[in-house]
Write a protein that holds these residues in place. Sequence first.
Motif, PDB file in Angstrom:
ATOM      1  N   ARG A 133    -101.006 -39.749  15.697  1.00  0.00           N
ATOM      2  CA  ARG A 133    -102.246 -41.020  15.407  1.00  0.00           C
ATOM      3  C   ARG A 133    -102.091 -41.864  14.538  1.00  0.00           C
ATOM      4  O   ARG A 133    -101.390 -41.457  13.323  1.00  0.00           O
ATOM      5  CB  ARG A 133    -103.679 -40.256  15.621  1.00  0.00           C
ATOM      6  N   GLY A 134    -102.495 -43.085  14.701  1.00  0.00           N
ATOM      7  CA  GLY A 134    -102.328 -44.067  13.540  1.00  0.00           C
ATOM      8  C   GLY A 134    -101.319 -44.798  13.529  1.00  0.00           C
ATOM      9  O   GLY A 134    -100.568 -44.667  14.271  1.00  0.00           O
ATOM     10  N   PHE A 135    -101.101 -45.785  12.634  1.00  0.00           N
ATOM     11  CA  PHE A 135     -99.989 -46.559  12.534  1.00  0.00           C
ATOM     12  C   PHE A 135     -99.716 -46.637  11.026  1.00  0.00           C
ATOM     13  O   PHE A 135    -100.665 -47.012  10.153  1.00  0.00           O
ATOM     14  CB  PHE A 135    -100.191 -48.033  13.045  1.00  0.00           C
ATOM     15  N   PRO A 136     -98.607 -46.596  10.368  1.00  0.00           N
ATOM     16  CA  PRO A 136     -97.526 -46.170  11.351  1.00  0.00           C
ATOM     17  C   PRO A 136     -97.420 -44.849  11.604  1.00  0.00           C
ATOM     18  O   PRO A 136     -98.032 -44.052  11.088  1.00  0.00           O
ATOM     19  CB  PRO A 136     -96.260 -46.391  10.207  1.00  0.00           C
ATOM     20  N   PRO A 137     -96.830 -44.310  12.731  1.00  0.00           N
ATOM     21  CA  PRO A 137     -96.660 -42.934  13.262  1.00  0.00           C
ATOM     22  C   PRO A 137     -96.186 -41.974  12.103  1.00  0.00           C
ATOM     23  O   PRO A 137     -95.341 -42.398  11.172  1.00  0.00           O
ATOM     24  CB  PRO A 137     -95.995 -42.816  14.568  1.00  0.00           C
ATOM     25  N   ASP A 138     -96.493 -40.782  12.234  1.00  0.00           N
ATOM     26  CA  ASP A 138     -96.015 -39.882  11.034  1.00  0.00           C
ATOM     27  C   ASP A 138     -94.491 -39.678  11.251  1.00  0.00           C
ATOM     28  O   ASP A 138     -93.930 -39.541  10.063  1.00  0.00           O
ATOM     29  CB  ASP A 138     -96.640 -38.514  11.538  1.00  0.00           C
ATOM     30  N   TRP A 139     -93.628 -39.850  12.206  1.00  0.00           N
ATOM     31  CA  TRP A 139     -92.387 -39.798  12.160  1.00  0.00           C
ATOM     32  C   TRP A 139     -91.699 -40.804  11.648  1.00  0.00           C
ATOM     33  O   TRP A 139     -90.480 -40.857  11.321  1.00  0.00           O
ATOM     34  CB  TRP A 139     -91.902 -39.427  13.549  1.00  0.00           C
ATOM     35  N   PHE A 140     -92.504 -41.792  11.263  1.00  0.00           N
ATOM     36  CA  PHE A 140     -91.833 -43.251  10.792  1.00  0.00           C
ATOM     37  C   PHE A 140     -91.450 -42.944   9.290  1.00  0.00           C
ATOM     38  O   PHE A 140     -92.389 -42.141   8.619  1.00  0.00           O
ATOM     39  CB  PHE A 140     -92.779 -44.236  10.793  1.00  0.00           C
ATOM     40  N   ASN A 141     -90.275 -43.276   8.750  1.00  0.00           N
ATOM     41  CA  ASN A 141     -90.043 -43.196   7.606  1.00  0.00           C
ATOM     42  C   ASN A 141     -89.252 -44.559   7.039  1.00  0.00           C
ATOM     43  O   ASN A 141     -88.612 -45.035   7.976  1.00  0.00           O
ATOM     44  CB  ASN A 141     -88.908 -42.182   7.581  1.00  0.00           C
ATOM     45  N   PRO A 142     -89.433 -45.035   5.934  1.00  0.00           N
ATOM     46  CA  PRO A 142     -88.781 -46.556   5.396  1.00  0.00           C
ATOM     47  C   PRO A 142     -87.284 -46.071   5.559  1.00  0.00           C
ATOM     48  O   PRO A 142     -86.552 -47.391   5.908  1.00  0.00           O
ATOM     49  CB  PRO A 142     -89.028 -46.490   4.053  1.00  0.00           C
ATOM     50  N   TRP A 143     -86.611 -45.219   5.514  1.00  0.00           N
ATOM     51  CA  TRP A 143     -85.181 -44.910   5.574  1.00  0.00           C
ATOM     52  C   TRP A 143     -84.763 -45.259   7.186  1.00  0.00           C
ATOM     53  O   TRP A 143     -83.671 -45.807   7.110  1.00  0.00           O
ATOM     54  CB  TRP A 143     -84.663 -43.712   5.124  1.00  0.00           C
ATOM     55  N   LEU A 144     -85.528 -44.903   8.112  1.00  0.00           N
ATOM     56  CA  LEU A 144     -85.341 -45.306   9.208  1.00  0.00           C
ATOM     57  C   LEU A 144     -85.116 -46.886   9.610  1.00  0.00           C
ATOM     58  O   LEU A 144     -84.011 -47.183  10.004  1.00  0.00           O
ATOM     59  CB  LEU A 144     -86.352 -44.753  10.364  1.00  0.00           C
ATOM     60  N   ALA A 145     -85.925 -47.756   8.715  1.00  0.00           N
ATOM     61  CA  ALA A 145     -86.033 -48.946   9.210  1.00  0.00           C
ATOM     62  C   ALA A 145     -84.811 -49.464   8.302  1.00  0.00           C
ATOM     63  O   ALA A 145     -84.065 -50.422   8.914  1.00  0.00           O
ATOM     64  CB  ALA A 145     -87.186 -49.459   8.510  1.00  0.00           C
ATOM     65  N   PHE A 146     -84.570 -48.909   7.302  1.00  0.00           N
ATOM     66  CA  PHE A 146     -83.363 -49.278   6.473  1.00  0.00           C
ATOM     67  C   PHE A 146     -81.987 -49.224   7.018  1.00  0.00           C
ATOM     68  O   PHE A 146     -81.186 -50.023   7.280  1.00  0.00           O
ATOM     69  CB  PHE A 146     -83.313 -48.601   5.028  1.00  0.00           C
ATOM     70  N   TRP A 147     -81.847 -48.001   7.595  1.00  0.00           N
ATOM     71  CA  TRP A 147     -80.422 -47.756   8.452  1.00  0.00           C
ATOM     72  C   TRP A 147     -80.277 -48.525   9.664  1.00  0.00           C
ATOM     73  O   TRP A 147     -79.253 -49.056   9.845  1.00  0.00           O
ATOM     74  CB  TRP A 147     -80.339 -46.220   8.558  1.00  0.00           C
ATOM     75  N   LEU A 148     -81.494 -48.870  10.483  1.00  0.00           N
ATOM     76  CA  LEU A 148     -81.293 -49.401  11.538  1.00  0.00           C
ATOM     77  C   LEU A 148     -81.032 -50.825  11.403  1.00  0.00           C
ATOM     78  O   LEU A 148     -80.281 -51.460  11.853  1.00  0.00           O
ATOM     79  CB  LEU A 148     -82.534 -48.989  12.399  1.00  0.00           C
ATOM     80  N   GLY A 149     -81.580 -51.389  10.392  1.00  0.00           N
ATOM     81  CA  GLY A 149     -81.570 -52.965   9.930  1.00  0.00           C
ATOM     82  C   GLY A 149     -80.113 -52.795   9.561  1.00  0.00           C
ATOM     83  O   GLY A 149     -79.456 -54.051   9.918  1.00  0.00           O
ATOM     84  N   LEU A 150     -79.634 -52.102   8.537  1.00  0.00           N
ATOM     85  CA  LEU A 150     -78.191 -52.131   8.071  1.00  0.00           C
ATOM     86  C   LEU A 150     -77.184 -52.279   9.403  1.00  0.00           C
ATOM     87  O   LEU A 150     -76.473 -53.052   9.171  1.00  0.00           O
ATOM     88  CB  LEU A 150     -77.985 -51.069   7.146  1.00  0.00           C
ATOM     89  N   ALA A 151     -77.217 -51.217  10.274  1.00  0.00           N
ATOM     90  CA  ALA A 151     -76.377 -51.101  11.325  1.00  0.00           C
ATOM     91  C   ALA A 151     -76.457 -52.290  12.101  1.00  0.00           C
ATOM     92  O   ALA A 151     -75.216 -52.922  12.315  1.00  0.00           O
ATOM     93  CB  ALA A 151     -76.839 -49.816  12.158  1.00  0.00           C
ATOM     94  N   LEU A 152     -77.603 -52.864  12.329  1.00  0.00           N
ATOM     95  CA  LEU A 152     -77.657 -54.040  13.219  1.00  0.00           C
ATOM     96  C   LEU A 152     -76.877 -55.394  12.422  1.00  0.00           C
ATOM     97  O   LEU A 152     -76.261 -56.055  12.904  1.00  0.00           O
ATOM     98  CB  LEU A 152     -78.943 -54.608  13.653  1.00  0.00           C
ATOM     99  N   ILE A 153     -77.492 -55.417  11.058  1.00  0.00           N
ATOM    100  CA  ILE A 153     -76.702 -56.705  10.431  1.00  0.00           C
ATOM    101  C   ILE A 153     -74.942 -56.348  10.161  1.00  0.00           C
ATOM    102  O   ILE A 153     -74.483 -57.340  10.511  1.00  0.00           O
ATOM    103  CB  ILE A 153     -77.108 -56.463   8.816  1.00  0.00           C
ATOM    104  N   LEU A 154     -74.607 -55.013  10.146  1.00  0.00           N
ATOM    105  CA  LEU A 154     -72.959 -55.059  10.217  1.00  0.00           C
ATOM    106  C   LEU A 154     -72.498 -55.400  11.516  1.00  0.00           C
ATOM    107  O   LEU A 154     -71.374 -56.033  11.597  1.00  0.00           O
ATOM    108  CB  LEU A 154     -72.754 -53.745   9.732  1.00  0.00           C
ATOM    109  N   ILE A 155     -73.152 -54.987  12.541  1.00  0.00           N
ATOM    110  CA  ILE A 155     -72.531 -54.943  13.880  1.00  0.00           C
ATOM    111  C   ILE A 155     -72.547 -56.448  14.176  1.00  0.00           C
ATOM    112  O   ILE A 155     -71.577 -57.191  14.596  1.00  0.00           O
ATOM    113  CB  ILE A 155     -73.420 -54.287  14.746  1.00  0.00           C
ATOM    114  N   ILE A 156     -73.651 -57.182  13.828  1.00  0.00           N
ATOM    115  CA  ILE A 156     -73.750 -58.699  13.904  1.00  0.00           C
ATOM    116  C   ILE A 156     -72.521 -59.493  13.303  1.00  0.00           C
ATOM    117  O   ILE A 156     -71.823 -60.401  13.607  1.00  0.00           O
ATOM    118  CB  ILE A 156     -75.129 -59.192  13.648  1.00  0.00           C
ATOM    119  N   THR A 157     -72.541 -58.967  11.871  1.00  0.00           N
ATOM    120  CA  THR A 157     -71.371 -59.523  10.978  1.00  0.00           C
ATOM    121  C   THR A 157     -70.017 -59.398  11.541  1.00  0.00           C
ATOM    122  O   THR A 157     -69.327 -60.304  11.668  1.00  0.00           O
ATOM    123  CB  THR A 157     -71.636 -58.933   9.621  1.00  0.00           C
TER     124      THR A 157
END
Lengths: 202, 227
Positions: B184-208
Amino acid sequence: MDEPALIREAQHGSLEAFNSLVLAYQGNLYNTALRILGDEDLAADATQEAFISAFRALRSYRGGSFKAWLLRTVTNACYDELRRRKRRPSTPLEPEDELGEEMESPRWLQDPSASPEDQLDQAELEHAIQHCLESLPTDFKAVVVLADLQGLDYNEVAQAVHVPLGTIKSRLARARLRLRDCLKAFGELLPAAFRLERERGA
Amino acid sequence: MNRQITFRDWQNLSAHLDGQLSPSARKLLTSRLSTEPQLAEALEELSQVRALLRRTPVAPTPRNFTLAREEHRVKPPVSPLVPALSWASAVAMLLFIGTFGTNLLGKFSFGAAAPMMSAAPAEVMGGEPAAEAMMATEAPVSDATSIEVTATPEVMLMTLPEATIVAEEARNMPLPPDLKEPGRGFPPDWFNPWLAFWLGLALILIITSLLVRWLSVFFFRRRPPPQ
């Protein structure tokens, strides 16, 4: 421009530099493919494939004999073609003249500066050698073509076909022995100038 | 002296023709050649075969095999940056998946503990342990059944034991953030700042990586033809 500089430029993406290398080595690659495959159209295709692969893989070239490296790509292209041919066997077409008759020796082999007798001798010799090469297993054929027709030394042949030096020695000896037997069988069919000494003396 | 020529002899003769024998082997073979005419004849035959092969006519090439820039199959050599970026993006994506999986597992373990949490507040809020509270509520009730009283809300409240009231109040109080109901609530419990970091990094590297590849093809095609 010298070869190492052309290779370096080609490695940095210069197609012009690579094409200079193509012009320098296309004869070697084409003749190797022709002797291994025994068909000029397939040999031309294999040569083109080899140059395309070579350009793509140029960064993997780490020095050594560039000719041997290029000959390796054409040998691989020939092996691919032979595998394809094994999967889909077909009857090779002999070159034909204007009247649709099969030519024993293709026209491109004829040297216009040679006399008619020399041309005939050359054609007979070419026919005999190609016939005997055809009878060799592919691995032996590649080694003997690279060593005896292209003049590579054992190390370069080993680099080109990617097998140990001892195997090259053994394959080359076996190939020469088989060719000796095959050419002896041609006997009188070979022009006098090219007959093996024993045959001439007999 | 006549000896049967073995394959090893043929191999040595062939290597001798090409100057590929070691000095000691060459010396041995040379001495044998002078005493064994059959071996010398074999060498002569091999030499003739080799000479014949070297006289094979050279076929002129039917055309030039130079590569055209426009040819689709001709791709420029790939910059070493591209595979490095691709590998880095793959690693970042794996880390993202790993972090996501770990958090998801954590969520499921929270979920399993949820039914027990409803009993916990009384203890958490400083009340008596649950067992005592139960005993405390049960005993007066049995007494209460013996007295006949009109069951108005005020009376009911007065008759309830203190521990029950405390438990009721605790149930109505907001839970501390770390004991919130999962999902319940936002952000959800399973959310972790590392998740956003790794996903963002992977996307940036793929685009580059895609950008570098596209740029190298673009500049390769635009290079002027040779003069």
